[in-house]
Design an enzyme around this catalytic site. Structure first.
Site, PDB file in Angstrom:
ATOM      1  N   SER A   8       0.831  -1.203   0.000  1.00 36.60           N
ATOM      2  CA  SER A   8       0.000   0.000   0.000  1.00 36.60           C
ATOM      3  C   SER A   8       0.874   1.266   0.000  1.00 36.60           C
ATOM      4  CB  SER A   8      -0.956  -0.043   1.184  1.00 36.60           C
ATOM      5  OG  SER A   8      -2.024   0.829   0.973  1.00 36.60           O
TER       6      SER A   8
ATOM      7  N   ASP B 179      -8.089  -3.670  -7.327  1.00 39.65           N
ATOM      8  CA  ASP B 179      -7.593  -3.363  -5.979  1.00 39.65           C
ATOM      9  C   ASP B 179      -8.733  -2.812  -5.110  1.00 39.65           C
ATOM     10  OD1 ASP B 179      -6.468  -1.732  -3.818  1.00 39.65           O
ATOM     11  OD2 ASP B 179      -4.526  -2.095  -4.772  1.00 39.65           O
TER      12      ASP B 179
ATOM     13  N   HIS C 157      -6.532  -6.242  -1.455  1.00 38.24           N
ATOM     14  CA  HIS C 157      -5.515  -5.180  -1.362  1.00 38.24           C
ATOM     15  C   HIS C 157      -4.432  -5.669  -0.406  1.00 38.24           C
ATOM     16  CE1 HIS C 157      -3.916  -1.062  -1.166  1.00 38.24           C
ATOM     17  NE2 HIS C 157      -3.968  -1.102   0.142  1.00 38.24           N
TER      18      HIS C 157
END
Ligand SMILES: *[C@@H]1O[C@H](CO)[C@@H](O)[C@H](O)[C@H]1NC(C)=O
Ligand SMILES: *[C@@H]1O[C@H](CO)[C@@H](O)[C@H](O)[C@H]1NC(C)=O
Length: 388
Positions: A168, A264, A331
């Site tokens: 991330s 995502d 994710h």
């Protein structure tokens, strides 16, 4: 036979009971000005390698969004994302696992989990003032420097192989720091980078606004991230453009693997359909669960994937790079056993993520380290149990 059993049992018990690697606060952080948003020292967790992995290092940057305004940074400051006073040591599975059955290539490596407390992908260099008049420190870049320096002293300098990873906002940090990381080692040492769910797209949200762009612009200017942005990009474009991975990857010279879902979940929830667009109810159900999306919404999601795939075209010409662009609604796929390597992991060409990354890293596959999945919902290995 009996001894084997006992040994296995013992090992299994040890594995289950083992406490998380301890939290180390950075020595002398304050003198170097390498501090979290609230002025506390940054922290990392080091899990020492063993056996044949003793000289191999995985350096992993934690993620957790960004703060782009004084207000949002004040909020971060009062949480574990802005203060090391508010964090605890965590035990992570997936790529951090010491069990070779779950992590066959990296299980015995030195593994460092660098905690995220600056709100700018380890890249800012500025100071500000909180609403209540106290200081806010934007020192991500100094944190990066100081932590890596300390790790070099703890053995990283003698690494036989090193991999910089993160997911991330930590995955974006990997891209921003990749060449700086590899330049610290002799050329004979294989050093690579691995960005998980860090490929944030410069796209319009469903209301036609560039919401993520306004967030990135806030981060870039408030926290002054200019120093880490690629020079050749800055010569032609706005600093905010150069904070997007599509631009950053053009100038990376170190072999890099990009893992990202074409759907995502975090980006669908926060970039394509952020709360700021006041999405109608059908979008709320769709962004919570892709299986609830109607055909028009799925079209918008395909559009997101298409932009991602287009932005990654430059990778096709980069030898030694790898791609794993699956179409599962999730994710961050490295720090979870279920996605990294399990019987229900997402697979491309029948390879789990751990297998694909290992094949790329160790050069075990000549042909197949750049994989792009077909459009949702074509991949039957996308489990409904993946975190979203
Ligand atoms: C990495 O970046 C820092 C901060 O910009 C800089 O001081 C340092 O010289 C760089 N190191 C290498 C090896 O490029
Ligand atoms: C897919 O991979 C699994 C596990 O690695 C293996 O058992 C299976 O035979 C493979 N299937 C095909 C069709 O190659």
């Amino acid at each position: 036979m009996a001894t084997d059993w006992l040994l296995l049992l013992l090992l299994a018990t040890v594995a289950m009971a083992s406490p998380p690697p301890e939290l180390t606060l950075l020595a002398g952080a304050t003198e170097k000005g390498a501090v979290c948003l609230d002025g506390s020292p940054p922290a990392y967790q080091l899990d020492r390698g063993f056996g044949s992995g003793r000289y191999n290092w995985l350096v992993y940057l934690e993620g957790g969004g960004w703060c782009d305004t004084i207000e949002s940074c004040s909020k971060h400051k009062k949480s574990g994302l802005g203060s090391s006073n508010l964090i605890e040591a965590v035990q992570l599975p997936g790529i951090f696992s010491n069990d070779h059955r779950q992590n066959s290539d990296f299980y015995n490596w030195n593994k460092v989990f660098i905690r995220y407390c600056d709100g700018a992908s380890f890249s800012g260099d500025a100071e500000g003032e909180d609403q209540d008049g106290t200081k806010l420190f934007f020192r991500g870049l100094r944190i990066w420097e100081a932590v890596i320096d300390e790790l070099m002293e703890k053995g990283l300098a003698n690494a036989k192989q090193a991999l910089l990873a993160g997911c991330s906002s930590g995955g974006l940090a990997v891209l921003l720091h990749c060449d700086n990381f590899s330049a610290r080692f002799p050329q004979t040492v294989p050093v690579k980078c691995f960005s998980d769910a860090g490929f944030f797209l410069d796209i319009k949200d469903i209301s036609g606004e560039r919401f993520i762009r306004s967030v990135f612009s806030g981060v870039v200017h408030l926290q002054n991230v200019r120093k880490v942005l690629p020079k050749d990009c800055l010569a032609k474009k706005e600093p905010t453009d150069c904070f997007f991975p599509a631009e950053v990857i053009k100038s990376i010279n170190t072999p890099t693997f990009i893992l990202n879902s074409g759907y995502d979940s975090w980006q669908i929830q926060n970039v394509l359909v952020p709360d700021e667009t006041s999405p109608e109810k059908s979008w709320l159900t769709c962004k919570a669960n892709i299986r609830e999306c109607n055909p028009t919404q799925i079209e918008a999601l395909h559009g997101f994937r298409e932009t991602l795939v287009n932005d990654l075209k430059v990778v096709q010409d980069k030898e030694d790079w790898g791609l794993f662009i699956d179409s599962c609604f999730t994710h961050c796929q490295t720090p979870f056993r279920i996605s990294w390597d399990s019987p229900i992991s997402p697979r491309l060409q029948n390879k789990s993520i751990a297998e694909a990354v290992g094949d790329w890293h160790f050069g075990r596959s000549r042909s197949g380290v750049k994989q792009i999945d077909c459009e949702y919902p074509c991949n039957p290995t996308c489990s409904t149990q993946l975190p979203s």
